[in-house]
Design a protein around this motif. Structure first.
Motif, mmCIF file in Angstrom:
data_model
loop_
_atom_site.group_PDB
_atom_site.id
_atom_site.type_symbol
_atom_site.label_atom_id
_atom_site.label_comp_id
_atom_site.label_asym_id
_atom_site.label_seq_id
_atom_site.Cartn_x
_atom_site.Cartn_y
_atom_site.Cartn_z
ATOM 1 N N SER A 89 24.561 27.445 -0.584
ATOM 2 C CA SER A 89 25.418 26.945 -1.664
ATOM 3 C C SER A 89 26.888 27.292 -1.489
ATOM 4 N N GLY B 176 25.990 23.425 -0.016
ATOM 5 C CA GLY B 176 27.374 23.576 -0.437
ATOM 6 C C GLY B 176 28.312 22.861 0.514
ATOM 7 N N HIS B 177 29.602 23.074 0.349
ATOM 8 C CA HIS B 177 30.590 22.448 1.224
ATOM 9 C C HIS B 177 31.273 23.505 2.090
ATOM 10 N N ASN C 17 29.322 17.788 1.527
ATOM 11 C CA ASN C 17 27.984 18.392 1.463
ATOM 12 C C ASN C 17 26.981 17.472 2.165
ATOM 13 N N SER D 285 29.690 16.673 -8.051
ATOM 14 C CA SER D 285 30.671 17.284 -8.957
ATOM 15 C C SER D 285 29.973 18.187 -9.962
ATOM 16 N N GLU E 266 28.685 21.362 -8.013
ATOM 17 C CA GLU E 266 29.746 22.290 -7.630
ATOM 18 C C GLU E 266 30.281 23.106 -8.804
ATOM 19 N N TYR F 97 27.746 27.823 -6.332
ATOM 20 C CA TYR F 97 28.648 26.850 -5.705
ATOM 21 C C TYR F 97 30.095 27.067 -6.144
ATOM 22 N N SER F 98 30.271 27.378 -7.415
ATOM 23 C CA SER F 98 31.615 27.527 -7.976
ATOM 24 C C SER F 98 32.371 28.722 -7.411
ATOM 25 N N ASN G 191 32.535 29.306 -4.187
ATOM 26 C CA ASN G 191 32.950 28.917 -2.839
ATOM 27 C C ASN G 191 34.424 28.517 -2.855
ATOM 28 N N GLN H 151 37.409 21.753 -0.260
ATOM 29 C CA GLN H 151 36.308 20.809 -0.395
ATOM 30 C C GLN H 151 36.708 19.420 0.091
#
Length: 350
Positions: free
Chosen positions: A158, A203-204, A210, A247, A250, A255-256, A258, A262
């Motif tokens: 993630s 995740g990215h 992703n 969206s 994330e 995820y948030s 990271n 992006q």
């Protein structure tokens, strides 16, 4: 085809960033070669056969039942509450929606680890938005499900880190991830051509949207240590997620957390090339509950030519002691010294 060639020339000249510190020149070339292949066919060309054989209707009803089963298990529905859509509608729209990826050949990327275990649940303690994923494999030369293949699946976690490898830009570049095989595994296709996984929405990381990776194996031998060996590989691909759903994903934890830059789908050249030629590599996803945090159910159909022979190259091999380097891998030293850092890809063979 002129538009593709011009885009390819621009990308190769600019050295577009892919995995941190690298670029996607090899990936772009690999995808372009597949789009230009004279024997290329996709699942859409099999629509009539798949509908007439009853496969589309059977899969539609199975998928509805599976989603309902997941909703019941999670407490969002009761067993007798399944409401079915008219199968004729599913048959009419087959091949037109995101439920179908029409054999989008891509690249294995620098983080493929061979020797992964046969297992359905790939989580291994990783946290994030859980997705129950059904991958249906279709032989586009005979328009029938492939019932004797092995589907390999892997993706980053993630926060954009791949397990089983060590590389600059893969997380903090330390050996922390080498000791785990989380989010990696192999599953056989069943009598309906379906392989099922439990994994995370990836995740990215810098330069890529992703995405999940997949490889389709044919004729591989099952070993006593629960891995496969030998055979051939017909398909190397990548799957994506709708941007609106991404969206929502994330915004959730972890995820948030990271902080990497992006790249959205529309900005990802491989995503855009993956949708060329009638292909659609976007997963068809349904919510199990009220939000993405409650889990997801995803399906996708992959068209392959079982006789095709791809030649992807792993960077590591999974062992009981973690990931170890594969001797002479062209991905070794990524992104600084590898032979595959954006240049000539392997040729696709019939």
């Amino acid at each position: 085809m002129v538009q593709f060639s011009q885009a390819l020339a621009i990308l190769l000249a600019t050295g577009v960033v892919a995995h941190p510190g690298g670029n996607i020149n090899k990936e772009v070339q690999r995808r372009q070669a597949h789009l230009d292949h004279p024997y290329r066919r996709n699942v859409g060309e099999c629509k009539r056969d798949l509908v007439e054989s009853g496969w589309v209707r059977e899969q539609h009803m199975r998928r509805e039942a599976r989603l309902h089963e997941l909703r019941v298990a999670a407490g969002f529905a009761k067993e007798g509450e399944l409401v079915r859509r008219d199968p004729a509608e599913a048959e009419a729209s087959y091949g037109e929606a995101a439920a179908c990826t029409l054999d989008p050949e891509a690249t294995e990327g620098p983080y493929w680890v061979t020797g992964e275990l046969i297992r359905q649940d790939l989580l291994t303690g990783e946290k994030g938005v859980v997705v129950h994923l059904d991958i249906n494999v279709i032989d586009t030369t005979g328009c029938k499900p492939v019932t004797d293949a092995y589907v390999e699946m892997w993706g980053c976690n993630s926060t954009g880190v791949y397990t089983g490898v060590q590389a600059k830009g893969n997380g903090d570049g330390s050996r922390t991830a080498v000791a785990t095989n989380a989010l990696r595994g192999v599953q056989p296709t069943g009598s309906n051509g379906t392989a099922t996984f439990i994994t995370l929405i990836p995740g990215h990381y810098v330069g890529r949207t992703n995405h999940l990776h997949t490889i389709i194996h044919h004729g591989a031998k099952l070993l006593p240590n629960n891995t496969i060996q030998g055979g051939t590989i017909s398909h190397v691909g990548q799957f994506y997620v709708d941007q609106n759903m991404l969206s929502d994903v994330e915004k959730t934890t972890p995820y948030s957390t990271n902080k990497q830059a992006q790249t959205k789908n529309a900005q990802d050249q491989l995503f855009n090339m993956g949708k060329q030629g009638g292909d659609d590599p976007v997963l068809h996803i349904s919510l199990i509950g009220k939000t993405v945090a409650d889990g997801l159910y995803a399906t996708i159909d992959v068209g392959v030519n079982p006789r095709a022979k791809q030649n992807p190259q792993p960077v590591n091999m999974w062992t009981s002691g973690g990931g170890i380097p594969v001797p002479n891998s062209p991905w070794a030293g990524y992104p600084d010294t590898c032979k595959y850092c954006g240049f000539k890809p392997p040729k696709e063979k019939e």
